[in-house]
Scaffold this motif. Structure first.
Motif, PDB file in Angstrom:
ATOM      1  N   LEU A   1      39.710 -14.472  16.484  1.00 50.09           N
ATOM      2  CA  LEU A   1      40.671 -13.753  17.316  1.00 50.09           C
ATOM      3  C   LEU A   1      40.084 -13.393  18.671  1.00 50.09           C
ATOM      4  CD1 LEU A   1      42.229 -11.418  14.583  1.00 50.09           C
ATOM      5  CD2 LEU A   1      43.129 -13.585  15.466  1.00 50.09           C
ATOM      6  N   CYS A   2      38.812 -12.969  18.687  1.00 54.10           N
ATOM      7  CA  CYS A   2      38.162 -12.629  19.965  1.00 54.10           C
ATOM      8  C   CYS A   2      37.907 -13.875  20.807  1.00 54.10           C
ATOM      9  CB  CYS A   2      36.837 -11.902  19.704  1.00 54.10           C
ATOM     10  SG  CYS A   2      37.027 -10.139  19.455  1.00 54.10           S
ATOM     11  N   ALA A   3      37.502 -14.961  20.151  1.00 54.24           N
ATOM     12  CA  ALA A   3      37.272 -16.207  20.892  1.00 54.24           C
ATOM     13  C   ALA A   3      38.568 -16.724  21.505  1.00 54.24           C
ATOM     14  CB  ALA A   3      36.658 -17.259  19.966  1.00 54.24           C
ATOM     15  N   ALA A   4      39.698 -16.488  20.830  1.00 51.90           N
ATOM     16  CA  ALA A   4      40.988 -16.912  21.376  1.00 51.90           C
ATOM     17  C   ALA A   4      41.359 -16.130  22.633  1.00 51.90           C
ATOM     18  CB  ALA A   4      42.085 -16.747  20.321  1.00 51.90           C
ATOM     19  N   MET A   5      40.743 -14.959  22.827  1.00 53.95           N
ATOM     20  CA  MET A   5      40.995 -14.188  24.038  1.00 53.95           C
ATOM     21  C   MET A   5      40.386 -14.847  25.275  1.00 53.95           C
ATOM     22  SD  MET A   5      42.927 -11.720  23.287  1.00 53.95           S
ATOM     23  CE  MET A   5      42.810 -10.844  24.856  1.00 53.95           C
TER      24      MET A   5
ATOM     25  N   ALA B   1      32.613 -12.289  20.228  1.00 57.46           N
ATOM     26  CA  ALA B   1      32.939 -13.186  19.123  1.00 57.46           C
ATOM     27  C   ALA B   1      31.678 -13.683  18.426  1.00 57.46           C
ATOM     28  CB  ALA B   1      33.757 -14.375  19.637  1.00 57.46           C
ATOM     29  N   LYS B   2      30.638 -13.992  19.180  1.00 53.02           N
ATOM     30  CA  LYS B   2      29.392 -14.465  18.572  1.00 53.02           C
ATOM     31  C   LYS B   2      28.720 -13.351  17.765  1.00 53.02           C
ATOM     32  CE  LYS B   2      28.252 -17.975  18.876  1.00 53.02           C
ATOM     33  NZ  LYS B   2      28.712 -19.148  18.094  1.00 53.02           N
ATOM     34  N   VAL B   3      28.818 -12.122  18.235  1.00 48.01           N
ATOM     35  CA  VAL B   3      28.266 -10.989  17.481  1.00 48.01           C
ATOM     36  C   VAL B   3      29.020 -10.833  16.169  1.00 48.01           C
ATOM     37  CG1 VAL B   3      27.953  -8.486  17.466  1.00 48.01           C
ATOM     38  CG2 VAL B   3      27.426  -9.793  19.538  1.00 48.01           C
ATOM     39  N   GLU B   4      30.343 -10.927  16.221  1.00 48.71           N
ATOM     40  CA  GLU B   4      31.149 -10.800  15.007  1.00 48.71           C
ATOM     41  C   GLU B   4      30.859 -11.930  14.026  1.00 48.71           C
ATOM     42  OE1 GLU B   4      35.049  -8.575  16.963  1.00 48.71           O
ATOM     43  OE2 GLU B   4      34.879 -10.764  16.983  1.00 48.71           O
ATOM     44  N   GLU B   5      30.615 -13.119  14.554  1.00 49.72           N
ATOM     45  CA  GLU B   5      30.268 -14.241  13.689  1.00 49.72           C
ATOM     46  C   GLU B   5      28.963 -13.972  12.950  1.00 49.72           C
ATOM     47  OE1 GLU B   5      29.931 -19.090  14.119  1.00 49.72           O
ATOM     48  OE2 GLU B   5      29.183 -17.832  15.749  1.00 49.72           O
ATOM     49  N   ALA B   6      27.969 -13.448  13.664  1.00 48.90           N
ATOM     50  CA  ALA B   6      26.670 -13.153  13.053  1.00 48.90           C
ATOM     51  C   ALA B   6      26.772 -12.026  12.027  1.00 48.90           C
ATOM     52  CB  ALA B   6      25.661 -12.796  14.130  1.00 48.90           C
ATOM     53  N   MET B   7      27.745 -11.126  12.204  1.00 49.51           N
ATOM     54  CA  MET B   7      27.904  -9.977  11.301  1.00 49.51           C
ATOM     55  C   MET B   7      29.072 -10.175  10.338  1.00 49.51           C
ATOM     56  SD  MET B   7      27.254  -6.867  14.003  1.00 49.51           S
ATOM     57  CE  MET B   7      27.337  -5.623  12.705  1.00 49.51           C
TER      58      MET B   7
ATOM     59  N   TYR C   1      38.148 -12.204  35.926  1.00 48.63           N
ATOM     60  CA  TYR C   1      38.662 -12.681  34.642  1.00 48.63           C
ATOM     61  C   TYR C   1      37.640 -13.569  33.930  1.00 48.63           C
ATOM     62  CZ  TYR C   1      43.400 -10.878  35.214  1.00 48.63           C
ATOM     63  OH  TYR C   1      44.496 -10.036  35.336  1.00 48.63           O
ATOM     64  N   TRP C   2      36.802 -14.255  34.717  1.00 46.93           N
ATOM     65  CA  TRP C   2      35.736 -15.055  34.100  1.00 46.93           C
ATOM     66  C   TRP C   2      34.785 -14.158  33.310  1.00 46.93           C
ATOM     67  CZ3 TRP C   2      35.961 -20.109  33.631  1.00 46.93           C
ATOM     68  CH2 TRP C   2      36.650 -20.870  34.575  1.00 46.93           C
ATOM     69  N   LEU C   3      34.485 -13.000  33.856  1.00 47.05           N
ATOM     70  CA  LEU C   3      33.566 -12.087  33.176  1.00 47.05           C
ATOM     71  C   LEU C   3      34.203 -11.493  31.919  1.00 47.05           C
ATOM     72  CD1 LEU C   3      31.964 -10.236  36.226  1.00 47.05           C
ATOM     73  CD2 LEU C   3      31.277 -12.370  35.120  1.00 47.05           C
ATOM     74  N   TRP C   4      35.493 -11.194  31.978  1.00 45.87           N
ATOM     75  CA  TRP C   4      36.190 -10.725  30.783  1.00 45.87           C
ATOM     76  C   TRP C   4      36.141 -11.793  29.693  1.00 45.87           C
ATOM     77  CZ3 TRP C   4      37.531  -6.005  29.506  1.00 45.87           C
ATOM     78  CH2 TRP C   4      37.753  -5.056  30.511  1.00 45.87           C
ATOM     79  N   ALA C   5      36.374 -13.031  30.079  1.00 45.63           N
ATOM     80  CA  ALA C   5      36.333 -14.129  29.107  1.00 45.63           C
ATOM     81  C   ALA C   5      34.944 -14.262  28.492  1.00 45.63           C
ATOM     82  CB  ALA C   5      36.748 -15.438  29.782  1.00 45.63           C
ATOM     83  N   ALA C   6      33.914 -14.184  29.334  1.00 43.47           N
ATOM     84  CA  ALA C   6      32.544 -14.275  28.829  1.00 43.47           C
ATOM     85  C   ALA C   6      32.215 -13.120  27.899  1.00 43.47           C
ATOM     86  CB  ALA C   6      31.558 -14.306  30.005  1.00 43.47           C
ATOM     87  N   GLY C   7      32.717 -11.928  28.238  1.00 39.84           N
ATOM     88  CA  GLY C   7      32.471 -10.763  27.392  1.00 39.84           C
ATOM     89  C   GLY C   7      33.094 -10.912  26.012  1.00 39.84           C
ATOM     90  N   PHE C   8      34.317 -11.427  25.955  1.00 36.67           N
ATOM     91  CA  PHE C   8      34.975 -11.626  24.658  1.00 36.67           C
ATOM     92  C   PHE C   8      34.277 -12.713  23.851  1.00 36.67           C
ATOM     93  CE2 PHE C   8      38.536  -9.021  26.049  1.00 36.67           C
ATOM     94  CZ  PHE C   8      38.960  -8.465  24.841  1.00 36.67           C
TER      95      PHE C   8
END
Length: 288
Positions: free
Chosen positions: A229-233, A203-209, A192-199
């Motif tokens: 929304l992704c960061a809230a995941m 989120a950072k990619v979406e912020e840049a775009m 679950y830590w890896l899922w959190a890191a992936g989201f």
């Protein structure tokens, strides 16, 4: 305090000082406040960027309640309780601080957006130290790490230099997945830590775009709104992990688990036997 701990802190401080000497100042760009979606609904400026912070409040409050009610998270160590409390307070405060900032984006309000995020980041590092390295060291590190995060915000605000804040923000993004993979866990459900890191990375990619996504979606939703929304995941997955996990009896890192699984897969491939079918000629009985 043990000598190894003193050496570790000394080395960390030395690396930070060297980094501050050899790297240039990173000022806050005013373009950062120029978000793609500036639409106003129901009298709320930048509506979608404001209301998309609501999930942080919900999951933050749920996490705080479950930390202290009914032992749902099974937090057996006092340091864990303090660390996760700070984390969920930071998550809930993100909703307030980020909404306040997006109502009228500027540097003064950005402080209140970044401060709760920093509390969440630094709390996570302390929690990882408690779970994966040493309980006492992790518990003791909670306050120094929180102070380091707050100081990084103040340093940026007074000296217009983002380097300490960038370090506080991005160090957990690297350290947490690495530690999750390499260090043996105290509890189950480490993936679950890896899922959190992936989201969070998404989120950072979406912020840049931000503006690009706004164009792609024909001005329906911007990248920054999706970023919220992704960061809230991230806290969603960590809350699910806390609710599902149990004490790990066989403390094996994810890397070791993957190696064992891969070895079994290879062994099964080797053991697979091939069978060949032979057909004998069937005599044909001629009918009269």
């Amino acid at each position: 305090m043990e000598k190894r701990t003193v050496y570790a802190w000394g080395l960390a401080i030395l690396c930070f000082v060297v980094l501050m000497i050899v790297t240039p100042v990173i000022p806050q760009s005013e373009e950062y406040h120029d978000f793609a979606d500036k639409r106003e609904f129901f009298g709320i400026p930048n509506t979608l960027n404001v209301v998309s912070n609501f999930p942080f409040l919900v999951i933050g409050l749920i996490g705080l309640i479950l930390c202290y009610h009914g032992n749902y998270f099974r937090l057996s160590l006092q340091g864990e309780v303090w660390g996760w409390t700070c984390f969920f307070i930071g998550v809930a405060a993100v909703a307030v601080g980020s909404s306040y900032y997006h109502l009228k984006p500027n540097d003064a309000r950005l402080v209140w957006d970044r401060l709760p995020m920093t509390i969440a980041f630094t709390s996570i590092i302390a929690i990882f130290i408690i779970e994966r390295i040493d309980e006492q060291k992790g518990t003791v590190s909670i306050i120094p790490l929180l102070l380091a995060g707050i100081i990084s915000i103040l340093y940026w605000r007074f000296f217009d230099d983002l380097r300490p804040y960038a370090l506080v923000q991005f160090l957990p993004c690297i350290a947490i997945p690495v530690m999750a993979i390499l260090l043996p866990p105290m509890y189950t459900h480490s993936t679950y830590w890896l899922w959190a890191a992936g989201f969070y990375l998404l989120a950072k990619v979406e912020e840049a775009m931000d503006k690009v996504i706004y164009e792609w979606t024909h001005h329906i939703v911007s990248g920054h709104t999706l970023k919220h929304l992704c960061a809230a995941m991230v806290p969603v997955f960590l809350t699910l992990m806390l609710a599902k996990r149990s004490v790990e009896t066989d403390r094996r890192s994810l890397l070791e688990t993957w190696k064992v699984s891969w070895t079994k897969v290879k062994a099964n491939d080797v053991k697979v036997e091939t069978y060949t079918c032979t057909y004998s000629n069937v005599p044909v009985v001629e009918s009269d």
